[in-house]
Design a protein around this motif. Sequence first.
Motif, short mmCIF file in Angstrom:
data_model
loop_
_atom_site.label_atom_id
_atom_site.label_comp_id
_atom_site.label_asym_id
_atom_site.label_seq_id
_atom_site.Cartn_x
_atom_site.Cartn_y
_atom_site.Cartn_z
N ILE A 1 0.85 -1.20 0.00
CA ILE A 1 0.00 0.00 0.00
C ILE A 1 0.88 1.24 0.00
O ILE A 1 1.88 1.31 0.71
CB ILE A 1 -0.94 0.01 1.22
N SER A 2 0.49 2.25 -0.78
CA SER A 2 1.23 3.51 -0.84
C SER A 2 0.37 4.62 -0.24
O SER A 2 -0.84 4.72 -0.52
CB SER A 2 1.59 3.87 -2.29
N LEU A 3 0.97 5.44 0.60
CA LEU A 3 0.28 6.56 1.22
C LEU A 3 0.52 7.83 0.40
O LEU A 3 1.56 7.98 -0.25
CB LEU A 3 0.77 6.75 2.66
N GLU A 4 -0.43 8.73 0.47
CA GLU A 4 -0.33 9.97 -0.30
C GLU A 4 -0.05 11.17 0.59
O GLU A 4 0.55 12.15 0.15
CB GLU A 4 -1.64 10.21 -1.08
N ALA A 5 -0.50 11.15 1.84
CA ALA A 5 -0.31 12.30 2.73
C ALA A 5 1.15 12.46 3.09
O ALA A 5 1.92 11.49 3.12
CB ALA A 5 -1.15 12.12 3.99
N ALA A 6 1.53 13.69 3.39
CA ALA A 6 2.91 13.96 3.82
C ALA A 6 3.11 13.38 5.22
O ALA A 6 2.20 13.45 6.07
CB ALA A 6 3.19 15.45 3.82
N PRO A 7 4.27 12.79 5.47
CA PRO A 7 4.50 12.20 6.80
C PRO A 7 4.75 13.26 7.85
O PRO A 7 5.16 14.40 7.55
CB PRO A 7 5.73 11.32 6.57
N HIS A 8 4.50 12.89 9.11
CA HIS A 8 4.82 13.71 10.28
C HIS A 8 4.10 15.07 10.26
O HIS A 8 4.59 16.05 10.81
CB HIS A 8 6.32 13.94 10.40
N THR A 9 2.92 15.13 9.66
CA THR A 9 2.16 16.38 9.69
C THR A 9 1.18 16.41 10.85
O THR A 9 0.63 17.47 11.17
CB THR A 9 1.37 16.56 8.38
N GLN A 10 0.93 15.26 11.47
CA GLN A 10 0.07 15.22 12.65
C GLN A 10 0.61 14.20 13.63
O GLN A 10 1.41 13.34 13.28
CB GLN A 10 -1.37 14.89 12.27
N ARG A 11 0.16 14.30 14.85
CA ARG A 11 0.62 13.38 15.90
C ARG A 11 -0.58 13.04 16.79
O ARG A 11 -1.56 13.78 16.85
CB ARG A 11 1.73 14.01 16.74
#
Length: 347
Positions: A126-136
């Motif tokens: 699976i490939s993610l589209e959102a930018a990483p580390h933008t929320q916690r």
Amino acid sequence: MKSTAKREPKPRPRPTASETEFVEPADESAGGWTTLSNGGVANLTALLRWGAWLLLIAGPLLGLAAFLRPAAPAGAAQEPPRAASVTAKDTSGPAGFAQLYVAAYTEAGKGTEASLAAYFPLMRDISLEAAPHTQRADRLAAVRVKEVSPGYWSVTVAAHVAASKKAATKASTTDSDQAASAGAVLRYFQVPVKAVAGGGYVAAALPAEVSAPTTGKGLDLGYGTPVPADTHDPATATVSQFLAAYLAGAGELDRYLSPGTDLSPVSPAPYTQTEVSQVAELGGDFRTNPPASEGARRELLVDIWTTAPDGQVRPLTYAIALKARDGRWEIASLDAAPSLSNPSKEK
């Protein structure tokens, strides 16, 4: 002269058929044989005959019983009873796994898919589209664990999800609406967790975001109407002094405890001051100055105000049992929870 010739003895007559058939020796020990009469021989013959008939009858019955009895597989020992599974009762494992999974999922993004593979192996495809580390996600907690089948659970995790510091700073300089929505929001995720060999766990799918569980209405407690605390009342005074020692380190705690009650003060003391605000009694109205008859018990619901070292004041509530001894009230126990008005009807 008389003749001196010795006369020969007459021979003994031979026994007839009606007399004893066997002649016993004069000394039985010399012959080593025991002889039987005709009647003894007949009895022994009858006994042997009946024994043979019994064997003939019992033989087929024993064979039938052996045929009908289930036989264990050859070469295999009888299997011992299996121990009861504890995975159905112990939910701390799947709950903790789900919390870690949601925390990793919240921060993951494009290029960091491998960080989720340890929880969900199929994430490699699976490939993610959102930018990483933008929320916690902070303050995660499993609020519901439901066993779908043995060793397979559905875990609902609550998490305060907020934008990361970097994302919040970028939003504040570009869009005020985005900046306003960057604060932490309480969200709920449902995670399918399966136990695997070796004591580990694996997620069966990606988390599913769900609505908040129903909180329900307030519970009815089994206490009477609360009344303002009066420290001149002996029971209230005991409770007030006990809580001051228990929470604020004001004096020795043991002097307020009933024999056999084992309690230790909270350490380090989290408060500098405590004040009882109101009290209620289980089963009816609070009784002021009742006689402290030896062995009498009372169960109280006590509301207090506490003052922390930083000056902040917060309320606390305790369910406390009292017991009378030597004309005074002592603390019998700190109850685990207040008593409900009708526990059998509470869900």
